[in-house]
Design a protein around this motif. Structure first.
Motif, short mmCIF file in Angstrom:
data_model
loop_
_atom_site.label_atom_id
_atom_site.label_comp_id
_atom_site.label_asym_id
_atom_site.label_seq_id
_atom_site.Cartn_x
_atom_site.Cartn_y
_atom_site.Cartn_z
N SER A 200 30.03 -3.64 32.85
CA SER A 200 29.59 -4.47 33.85
C SER A 200 30.27 -5.62 34.13
CB SER A 200 28.09 -4.81 33.55
OG SER A 200 27.91 -5.66 32.53
N LEU A 201 30.86 -6.23 33.08
CA LEU A 201 31.53 -7.36 33.23
C LEU A 201 33.01 -7.05 33.73
CD1 LEU A 201 30.54 -9.19 29.76
CD2 LEU A 201 29.98 -10.10 32.08
N LEU A 202 33.50 -6.02 33.19
CA LEU A 202 35.07 -5.89 33.38
C LEU A 202 35.16 -5.14 34.79
CD1 LEU A 202 38.06 -5.72 32.73
CD2 LEU A 202 37.61 -3.49 31.48
N LEU A 203 34.31 -4.37 35.16
CA LEU A 203 34.56 -3.42 36.34
C LEU A 203 33.52 -3.99 37.36
CD1 LEU A 203 34.55 0.16 34.63
CD2 LEU A 203 36.43 -1.35 35.23
N GLY A 204 32.51 -4.71 37.06
CA GLY A 204 31.68 -5.00 38.05
C GLY A 204 30.71 -4.01 38.25
N ASP A 205 30.46 -2.94 37.58
CA ASP A 205 29.85 -1.81 37.98
C ASP A 205 28.40 -1.90 37.47
OD1 ASP A 205 28.88 0.89 38.39
OD2 ASP A 205 30.57 1.76 37.27
N ASP A 206 27.46 -2.09 38.04
CA ASP A 206 25.94 -2.06 37.59
C ASP A 206 25.43 -0.87 37.20
OD1 ASP A 206 23.67 -4.16 37.31
OD2 ASP A 206 22.70 -2.46 38.47
N ALA A 207 26.09 0.29 37.62
CA ALA A 207 25.67 1.55 37.40
C ALA A 207 25.86 2.11 35.75
CB ALA A 207 26.35 2.73 38.31
N VAL A 208 26.70 1.34 35.06
CA VAL A 208 26.95 1.54 33.82
C VAL A 208 25.71 1.34 32.78
CG1 VAL A 208 29.51 1.02 33.72
CG2 VAL A 208 27.70 -0.75 33.27
N TYR A 209 24.62 0.79 33.52
CA TYR A 209 23.71 0.50 32.47
C TYR A 209 22.81 1.81 32.58
CZ TYR A 209 24.37 -4.54 32.22
OH TYR A 209 25.13 -5.68 31.84
N ASP A 210 22.69 2.54 33.78
CA ASP A 210 22.03 3.83 33.97
C ASP A 210 22.63 4.74 32.78
OD1 ASP A 210 20.11 2.65 35.56
OD2 ASP A 210 21.39 3.05 37.31
N ARG A 211 23.87 4.61 33.00
CA ARG A 211 24.72 5.66 32.15
C ARG A 211 24.42 5.74 30.64
NH1 ARG A 211 29.03 3.91 35.73
NH2 ARG A 211 29.17 5.60 37.44
N ALA A 212 24.40 4.30 30.18
CA ALA A 212 23.95 3.88 28.94
C ALA A 212 22.58 4.32 28.50
CB ALA A 212 24.14 2.49 28.39
N LEU A 213 21.71 4.06 29.40
CA LEU A 213 20.34 4.46 29.36
C LEU A 213 20.40 6.10 29.25
CD1 LEU A 213 18.29 2.10 31.44
CD2 LEU A 213 18.26 2.21 29.15
N ALA A 214 20.98 6.97 29.93
CA ALA A 214 21.12 8.00 29.92
C ALA A 214 21.76 8.55 28.59
CB ALA A 214 21.82 8.84 31.18
N ALA A 215 22.60 8.22 28.08
CA ALA A 215 23.28 8.32 26.74
C ALA A 215 22.53 8.16 25.69
CB ALA A 215 24.66 7.62 26.61
N VAL A 216 21.62 7.21 25.66
CA VAL A 216 20.90 6.97 24.52
C VAL A 216 19.79 7.79 24.57
CG1 VAL A 216 19.16 5.33 23.60
CG2 VAL A 216 21.10 4.41 24.35
N ARG A 217 19.15 8.25 25.94
CA ARG A 217 18.06 9.04 26.01
C ARG A 217 18.56 10.39 25.39
NH1 ARG A 217 15.89 12.72 29.85
NH2 ARG A 217 13.54 12.75 29.98
N GLY A 218 19.84 10.76 25.66
CA GLY A 218 20.31 12.06 25.28
C GLY A 218 20.32 12.18 23.72
N ALA A 219 20.81 11.02 23.11
CA ALA A 219 21.00 10.81 21.74
C ALA A 219 19.55 11.15 21.13
CB ALA A 219 21.49 9.71 21.21
N LEU A 220 18.47 10.37 21.77
CA LEU A 220 17.18 10.61 21.07
C LEU A 220 16.49 12.06 21.24
CD1 LEU A 220 15.80 7.18 22.43
CD2 LEU A 220 16.18 7.84 20.31
N VAL A 221 16.72 12.65 22.33
CA VAL A 221 16.31 14.07 22.68
C VAL A 221 16.92 14.83 21.80
CG1 VAL A 221 16.08 15.86 24.30
CG2 VAL A 221 15.61 13.52 25.19
#
Length: 233
Positions: A200-221
């Protein structure tokens, strides 16, 4: 814990009657000192989140505050004392922004998922100007020695241990599969959240947070979590 009335170094009780004129100046100075200390630390942690703890100087802070350089030195005893106080102040802000809100969820998987979401929100809304304060200072001090590094390491371990503990509780409750490697899971969660902060800092891309949540969710499932229990909404 002692129940005796505490005293000052002079032996005088600190519990003087309300309105004692002899204590008023001391109390007033203490209030002003606390206010000055808070103002310095509020600015210091924001600066350090952007430029690191080593970039903090008493002079640069004094130039933007109604506290002179010698006053800041008196409050913290020098740069190292300021750095240590900044780490502790940032910990308090982190607990307020991440840990406390997550406590509305029950222990185990619900708390673990809530911590992940609260951390994502904490970084996304820039509680610290430079993103996650601890991400900045961990990179800064990872090859250094000394008490400031020790304080940063302690903060990191406390956070990962808290994630690990709720992963353990989730396993015990059958919310995650038996045999789940909770150390690995805590590592993966931390890595994904840090990657979102950095992106988010380097690229100014707020969508990375949704990607991180999706990745954590996948790890938990993948470890047996009910998809409904870790839904995005």
């Amino acid at each position: 814990m002692s129940t005796e009335t505490p005293t000052t170094p002079t032996g005088r009780s600190t519990h003087a009657p309300t309105g004692d004129p002899g204590d008023a100046p001391t109390d007033g100075r203490r209030v002003r000192g606390d206010r000055s200390r808070r103002a310095v630390l509020d600015l210091a942690v924001q600066d350090a989140s952007v430029r690191g703890l080593e970039a903090l100087t008493l002079g640069s802070l004094a130039a933007r505050l109604p506290v002179n350089k010698s006053g800041i030195a008196g409050l913290f005893g020098g740069k190292e004392g300021l750095q240590l106080a900044a780490v502790e102040h940032a910990r308090g802000m982190f607990v307020e922004a991440v840990v406390e809100p997550a406590r509305v969820a029950g222990p185990g998987l619900a708390r673990l998922w809530s911590l992940v979401r609260c951390w994502s929100d904490y970084s996304r809304r820039r509680v610290f100007a430079g993103g996650c304060f601890f991400r900045t200072v961990e990179v800064e001090f990872d090859t250094q020695d000394g008490v400031v590094r020790d304080a940063v390491v302690t903060a990191h371990r406390d956070w990962t241990s808290y994630l690990r503990r709720h992963a353990e509780l989730a396993v015990e409750a059958g919310e995650l599969a038996a045999g789940t490697d909770v150390d690995q899971l805590a590592f993966e969660i931390t890595a994904m959240l840090n990657a979102a902060n950095d992106g988010s800092l380097l690229l100014g891309d707020d969508a990375v947070y949704d990607r991180a949540l999706a990745a954590v969710r996948g790890a938990l499932v993948a470890r047996g979590a009910d998809p409904v229990a870790v839904a995005a909404g």
